[in-house]
Design an enzyme around this catalytic site. Structure first.
Site, PDB file in Angstrom:
ATOM      1  N   LEU A 169     -13.485 -24.269 -16.513  1.00  0.00           N
ATOM      2  CA  LEU A 169     -14.581 -24.923 -17.242  1.00  0.00           C
ATOM      3  C   LEU A 169     -14.123 -26.249 -17.832  1.00  0.00           C
ATOM      4  CD1 LEU A 169     -15.861 -21.792 -19.188  1.00  0.00           C
ATOM      5  CD2 LEU A 169     -17.149 -23.047 -17.455  1.00  0.00           C
TER       6      LEU A 169
ATOM      7  N   GLU B 295     -10.431 -28.321 -19.853  1.00  0.00           N
ATOM      8  CA  GLU B 295      -9.107 -28.173 -20.446  1.00  0.00           C
ATOM      9  C   GLU B 295      -9.091 -28.845 -21.807  1.00  0.00           C
ATOM     10  OE1 GLU B 295      -5.944 -28.223 -17.857  1.00  0.00           O
ATOM     11  OE2 GLU B 295      -4.500 -28.011 -19.492  1.00  0.00           O
TER      12      GLU B 295
ATOM     13  N   LYS C  80      -9.527 -18.516 -22.422  1.00  0.00           N
ATOM     14  CA  LYS C  80      -8.679 -19.658 -22.795  1.00  0.00           C
ATOM     15  C   LYS C  80      -7.227 -19.254 -22.649  1.00  0.00           C
ATOM     16  CE  LYS C  80     -10.207 -22.592 -25.837  1.00  0.00           C
ATOM     17  NZ  LYS C  80     -10.567 -23.318 -27.055  1.00  0.00           N
TER      18      LYS C  80
ATOM     19  N   ASP D  63     -11.460 -28.601 -37.086  1.00  0.00           N
ATOM     20  CA  ASP D  63     -11.685 -29.448 -35.910  1.00  0.00           C
ATOM     21  C   ASP D  63     -13.158 -29.464 -35.519  1.00  0.00           C
ATOM     22  OD1 ASP D  63     -10.756 -31.174 -34.033  1.00  0.00           O
ATOM     23  OD2 ASP D  63      -9.959 -29.663 -32.670  1.00  0.00           O
TER      24      ASP D  63
HETATM   25  N1  LIG Z   1     -16.935 -20.073 -24.810  1.00  0.00           N
HETATM   26  C1  LIG Z   1     -17.116 -21.041 -23.917  1.00  0.00           C
HETATM   27  N2  LIG Z   1     -18.149 -21.003 -23.056  1.00  0.00           N
HETATM   28  C2  LIG Z   1     -18.329 -22.004 -22.159  1.00  0.00           C
HETATM   29  N3  LIG Z   1     -17.539 -23.081 -22.045  1.00  0.00           N
HETATM   30  C3  LIG Z   1     -16.500 -23.168 -22.886  1.00  0.00           C
HETATM   31  C4  LIG Z   1     -16.228 -22.163 -23.867  1.00  0.00           C
HETATM   32  N4  LIG Z   1     -15.135 -22.536 -24.567  1.00  0.00           N
HETATM   33  C5  LIG Z   1     -14.743 -23.706 -24.051  1.00  0.00           C
HETATM   34  N5  LIG Z   1     -15.544 -24.097 -23.044  1.00  0.00           N
HETATM   35  C6  LIG Z   1     -15.419 -25.328 -22.248  1.00  0.00           C
HETATM   36  O1  LIG Z   1     -14.062 -25.471 -21.871  1.00  0.00           O
HETATM   37  C7  LIG Z   1     -13.656 -26.823 -22.019  1.00  0.00           C
HETATM   38  C8  LIG Z   1     -12.366 -26.894 -22.833  1.00  0.00           C
HETATM   39  O2  LIG Z   1     -12.640 -26.390 -24.132  1.00  0.00           O
HETATM   40  P1  LIG Z   1     -11.599 -26.397 -25.317  1.00  0.00           P
HETATM   41  O3  LIG Z   1     -12.296 -25.814 -26.486  1.00  0.00           O
HETATM   42  O4  LIG Z   1     -10.334 -25.770 -24.883  1.00  0.00           O
HETATM   43  O5  LIG Z   1     -11.268 -27.910 -25.517  1.00  0.00           O
HETATM   44  P2  LIG Z   1     -12.102 -29.113 -26.118  1.00  0.00           P
HETATM   45  O6  LIG Z   1     -12.901 -28.617 -27.287  1.00  0.00           O
HETATM   46  O7  LIG Z   1     -12.857 -29.780 -25.004  1.00  0.00           O
HETATM   47  O8  LIG Z   1     -10.955 -30.062 -26.593  1.00  0.00           O
HETATM   48  P3  LIG Z   1      -9.943 -29.847 -27.804  1.00  0.00           P
HETATM   49  O9  LIG Z   1      -9.010 -28.752 -27.450  1.00  0.00           O
HETATM   50  O10 LIG Z   1      -9.272 -31.153 -27.913  1.00  0.00           O
HETATM   51  O11 LIG Z   1     -10.758 -29.499 -29.009  1.00  0.00           O
HETATM   52  C9  LIG Z   1     -14.808 -27.577 -22.646  1.00  0.00           C
HETATM   53  O12 LIG Z   1     -15.417 -28.344 -21.632  1.00  0.00           O
HETATM   54  C10 LIG Z   1     -15.770 -26.532 -23.114  1.00  0.00           C
HETATM   55  O13 LIG Z   1     -17.089 -26.947 -22.887  1.00  0.00           O
END
Ligand SMILES: Nc1ncnc2c1ncn2[C@@H]1O[C@H](COP(=O)(O)OP(=O)(O)OP(=O)(O)O)[C@@H](O)[C@H]1O
Length: 430
Positions: free
Chosen positions: A92, A94, A114, A214
């Site tokens: 999805l 990173e 994750k 955050d």
């Molecule tokens: N529960 C979820 N359902 C659907 N997509 C998700 C979910 N959690 C994360 N994602 C997707 O995965 C990707 C990475 O998310 P993640 O939260 O790891 O990082 P981020 O918020 O993009 O960046 P950072 O770690 O710098 O805050 C994003 O594009 C997010 O939309």
């Protein structure tokens, strides 16, 4: 009758175990105290039995077993199967903590897995304790953490899958993008209220105060009915402050970061309030609070400064995203701008808490107090590769001068946290 869940915690072998949830009246205990004592006694016995009961004499059930019973622990094989062996096609995205994969569990649940970076120095036991604690967090506006998995040196978190994109992708998408048009005023307002409620829950109603640290548009996910869900809420707890990985994240220029946190590492719930205020102003304006986003005001370096300048001239409505004109309730928009400015005030003591924010947002626009100058952190940064960046500002307003937040200054920050603590007594530091 209003009912409320009361957690019963047991400390076992140094770990906090939460084997049960009791339901009790919100209005105090029933007057028949004998019945009250009998039932819980039985219940308590049955809860304690697995640990100390005669049948299990000497047999110590450990945390994994308890957690497995609560179905919070996922087998690694389950997650491998769900994500088709972490197939890149399932990815999805990173984030700073590692890749996130979409998965399908055998029971039909869609999940987001994750995979945390392997660099973690945190003990597996510690991770499991934290993950278990966090998986009890439950609120409509907070992404549910279904459970976790610790396998060899890997640590994985299993979240509910939230099908719509993160807010940043909708809000800051290019002009003419039909998805941005879909974000009409009512929806943006709904997002603000939802995020405010989610934060209030994390700050005050969860089993323990959780400071998100955050809050930003990319950490707000939208479900199929556009209900906002705060994501990444557990990261702050799952990674210790001195973790290099986290320091790298903290070091990045973060336009959502409260100045007292960015500069001195002083962390309180008011740091989240600040980030929420920035998010509100972004929702109203459709613009990023970033030095790299061009603004119509040459005297403003950031969205916050622009909002403040407009406020001083009594022209805050100029901040409104032109895409909102057909759908906006201007009185409500003006109120939200004021809320955004109140939340981003330089002095954390002056920022409202989330309870007050939810209250303000839930009622009709009314006269609010005057905001004071916003806090604009002038943050130099270390990139993820450790090279020093140069996002420095002229420092005309906001009162925060340049600061570098890296691992060295984070430990310095620990010292200054104590100093700040004495001057900001009413905050709850972590
Ligand atoms: N529960 C979820 N359902 C659907 N997509 C998700 C979910 N959690 C994360 N994602 C997707 O995965 C990707 C990475 O998310 P993640 O939260 O790891 O990082 P981020 O918020 O993009 O960046 P950072 O770690 O710098 O805050 C994003 O594009 C997010 O939309």
């Amino acid at each position: 009758m209003i009912r409320k869940a009361i957690q019963v915690r047991f400390t076992f072998a140094g770990h906090i175990c939460r084997p049960a949830i009791l339901i009790a009246s919100d209005r105090g205990f029933p007057s028949d105290s004998s019945s009250l004592m009998k039932k819980p006694k039985k219940l308590l016995e049955s809860l304690i039995k697995p640990f100390f009961g005669s049948k299990n004499e000497g047999k110590k059930e450990d945390l994994e077993a308890i957690a497995a019973k609560e179905q919070k622990v996922f087998r690694y094989e389950t997650l491998v199967a769900a994500t088709r062996n972490f197939n890149p096609k399932q990815k999805l995205g990173e984030g700073g903590f590692g890749p996130v994969f979409k998965g399908l569990l055998e029971d039909g649940r869609e999940v987001a897995v994750k995979r945390l970076g392997r660099s973690s120095r945190q003990g597996s036991r510690e991770f499991q304790n934290e993950a278990m604690l966090l998986s009890t967090v439950q609120h409509r506006n907070v992404v549910t953490l279904h459970g976790y998995c610790a396998h060899a040196d890997e640590q994985l978190l299993v979240y509910e899958y939230v099908p719509n994109e993160s807010l940043d992708k909708l809000l800051f998408s290019k002009e003419g993008n039909s998805k941005k048009v879909e974000l009409e005023w009512k929806l943006r307002y709904q997002v603000m209220v939802g995020v405010a409620r989610g934060l209030l829950y994390l700050h005050e109603d969860a089993h323990t105060t959780i400071i998100h640290r955050d809050i930003k548009a990319s950490n707000i996910l939208l479900d199929d009915r556009w209900v906002p869900k705060i994501a990444d809420f557990g990261m702050a707890r799952l990674f210790p402050e001195d973790q290099t990985h986290v320091n790298t994240r903290i070091a990045g220029t973060n336009s959502y970061m409260a100045p007292e946190y960015a500069m001195h590492g002083f962390l309180s719930t008011k740091a989240d309030v600040f980030s929420f205020g920035v998010l509100v102003l972004e929702l109203v304006s459709g613009r990023k609070n970033s030095a790299f986003s061009p603004l119509p005001d040459p005297d403003a370096d950031s969205l916050l400064e622009w909002a403040w300048n407009l406020h001083k001239k009594g022209q805050t409505l100029e901040l409104m995203d032109p895409a909102l004109v057909p759908t906006a309730d201007v009185e409500q928009v003006a109120m939200c701008i004021q809320v955004g400015l109140l939340c981003t005030q330089r002095d954390p003591k002056l920022r409202p808490d989330m309870k007050r924010v939810v209250m303000i947002l839930s009622r009709k626009p009314s006269i609010l107090q005057e905001p004071t100058q916003p806090g604009i952190p002038r943050t130099r940064f270390l990139s993820s590769h450790g090279t020093r960046g140069s996002r420095t500002g002229s420092g005309s307003s906001g009162g925060a001068s340049s600061s570098t937040v890296n691992s060295a200054s984070t430990s310095a920050a620990t010292t200054s946290t104590a100093r700040y603590h004495s001057s900001y007594q009413e905050h709850r530091p972590v």
